[in-house]
Design an enzyme around this catalytic site. Structure first.
Site, mmCIF file in Angstrom:
data_model
loop_
_atom_site.group_PDB
_atom_site.id
_atom_site.type_symbol
_atom_site.label_atom_id
_atom_site.label_comp_id
_atom_site.label_asym_id
_atom_site.label_seq_id
_atom_site.Cartn_x
_atom_site.Cartn_y
_atom_site.Cartn_z
ATOM 1 C CG MET A 4 -11.666 -2.557 4.371
ATOM 2 S SD MET A 4 -10.272 -2.071 3.582
ATOM 3 C CE MET A 4 -9.275 -1.255 4.872
ATOM 4 C CG HIS B 105 -8.928 0.549 -0.874
ATOM 5 N ND1 HIS B 105 -8.598 0.329 0.220
ATOM 6 C CD2 HIS B 105 -10.403 0.353 -1.123
ATOM 7 C CE1 HIS B 105 -9.337 0.139 0.960
ATOM 8 N NE2 HIS B 105 -10.542 0.280 0.492
ATOM 9 C CG ASP C 252 -6.115 -2.742 2.673
ATOM 10 O OD1 ASP C 252 -4.937 -2.415 3.703
ATOM 11 O OD2 ASP C 252 -6.546 -1.702 1.863
ATOM 12 C CB SER D 83 -0.919 0.006 1.136
ATOM 13 O OG SER D 83 -1.442 1.335 1.641
ATOM 14 C CG MET E 172 -10.882 3.573 1.126
ATOM 15 S SD MET E 172 -9.554 3.582 2.232
ATOM 16 C CE MET E 172 -8.282 3.843 0.841
ATOM 17 C CG HIS F 298 -3.737 -1.523 -1.805
ATOM 18 N ND1 HIS F 298 -4.742 -2.393 -2.449
ATOM 19 C CD2 HIS F 298 -4.105 -0.538 -1.115
ATOM 20 C CE1 HIS F 298 -6.053 -1.833 -1.543
ATOM 21 N NE2 HIS F 298 -5.508 -0.853 -0.772
ATOM 22 C CG ASP G 245 -4.519 2.789 0.218
ATOM 23 O OD1 ASP G 245 -5.359 1.837 0.409
ATOM 24 O OD2 ASP G 245 -3.542 2.373 0.518
#
Ligand SMILES: O=C(CO)[C@@H](O)[C@H](O)COP(=O)(O)O
Length: 251
Positions: free
Chosen positions: A168, A76, A202, A10, A78, A35, A37
């Site tokens: 998660m 990812h 994750d 990440s 969010m 990854h 974010d």
């Protein structure tokens, strides 16, 4: 049997002042995916970055060679309006667009056709992501049970089915949090029902927690602080991969 291990550091824990170099180095150290974010300060209480930054780091990382190839950008999302950003992220080099089930259902996002769409249907969103040529992932926060995914995962049309489910193991928003082992029964349940599914975990993953995650059946491992904070990131990446493949009977 679970699919092979995929290690996805990440970049939340990378050096943001030297992001391109840090991403390239991580790939050289043996990572499979990156990854990425994306946080909007609304769906989660933190902000990261958007398409221009993803476009820049894409230039530092090899293009994926095959469907799940090396260098896959695992974004990812969010964010509160996942539908709104699909095309933009495709255009800057995202390969796998993973949205939150919770956001899709509460989103007041614009639909692809530009109409207001108060309730986005996750299956339609998966289809839309596939139509843009990306892989689709669907993520669950700790409070959401896996039963919400049954209809989606068992959809008769493969265009409506996700390529990956992300469970998660922390509340989304920040790196460096404590691993929530309480989330692993979700992984076990999914692995039992869907042997071929890519199941990503994750949050709080590293040498101290990988055994539990691999035992449960996770095969896509996100690790931020454990990789970027390690003295020898290659060693950590290799250990995570070996543990997952060994537990899945692949070694
Ligand atoms: O999505 C998130 C946090 O919301 C993660 O990707 C974390 O960034 C993982 O960080 P570590 O727990 O591995 O430090």
């Amino acid at each position: 049997m679970a699919p092979k291990a995929i290690i996805a550091p990440s970049i939340l824990s990378a050096d943001f002042a030297d992001l391109g170099a840090d991403c390239r180095r991580t790939m050289e150290q043996g990572a499979d995916w990156l990854h990425v974010d994306i946080m909007d300060g609304h769906f989660v209480p933190n902000l990261t970055f958007g398409p221009p930054v993803v476009a820049k780091i894409r230039k530092h990382v090899d293009k994926p060679s095959a469907k799940y190839g090396r260098g896959t950008f695992d974004c990812h999302m969010m964010i509160a309006e996942p539908k709104k950003w699909v095309k933009e992220f495709k255009n800057v080099g995202c390969d796998l667009y993973c949205f939150h089930y919770e956001a899709a259902f509460s989103s007041a996002a614009e639909s692809p056709e530009g109409k207001s769409d108060a309730k986005t249907n996750p299956k339609e969103l998966i289809r839309y992501i596939h139509d843009q040529g990306m892989l689709a992932g669907i993520a669950l926060k700790p409070a959401t049970g896996v039963e919400v995914l049954t209809e989606i995962l068992e959809s008769s049309d493969e265009k409506d089915r996700p390529d990956m489910v992300l469970i998660m193991t922390v509340e989304p928003g920040f790196g460096g949090q404590k691993f929530m082992a309480s989330e692993l029964p979700k992984v076990q349940e999914l692995r039992k029902k869907y042997p071929e599914l890519n199941i990503e975990v994750d949050g709080g993953l590293g040498p101290g927690t990988i055994d539990q995650a691999a035992d449960a059946g996770a095969n896509v491992i996100v690790a931020g602080s454990a990789v970027f904070g390690a003295k020898d990131p290659s060693e950590v990446i290799a250990l995570l991969r070996k543990t997952v493949d060994q537990k899945a009977g692949k070694l």
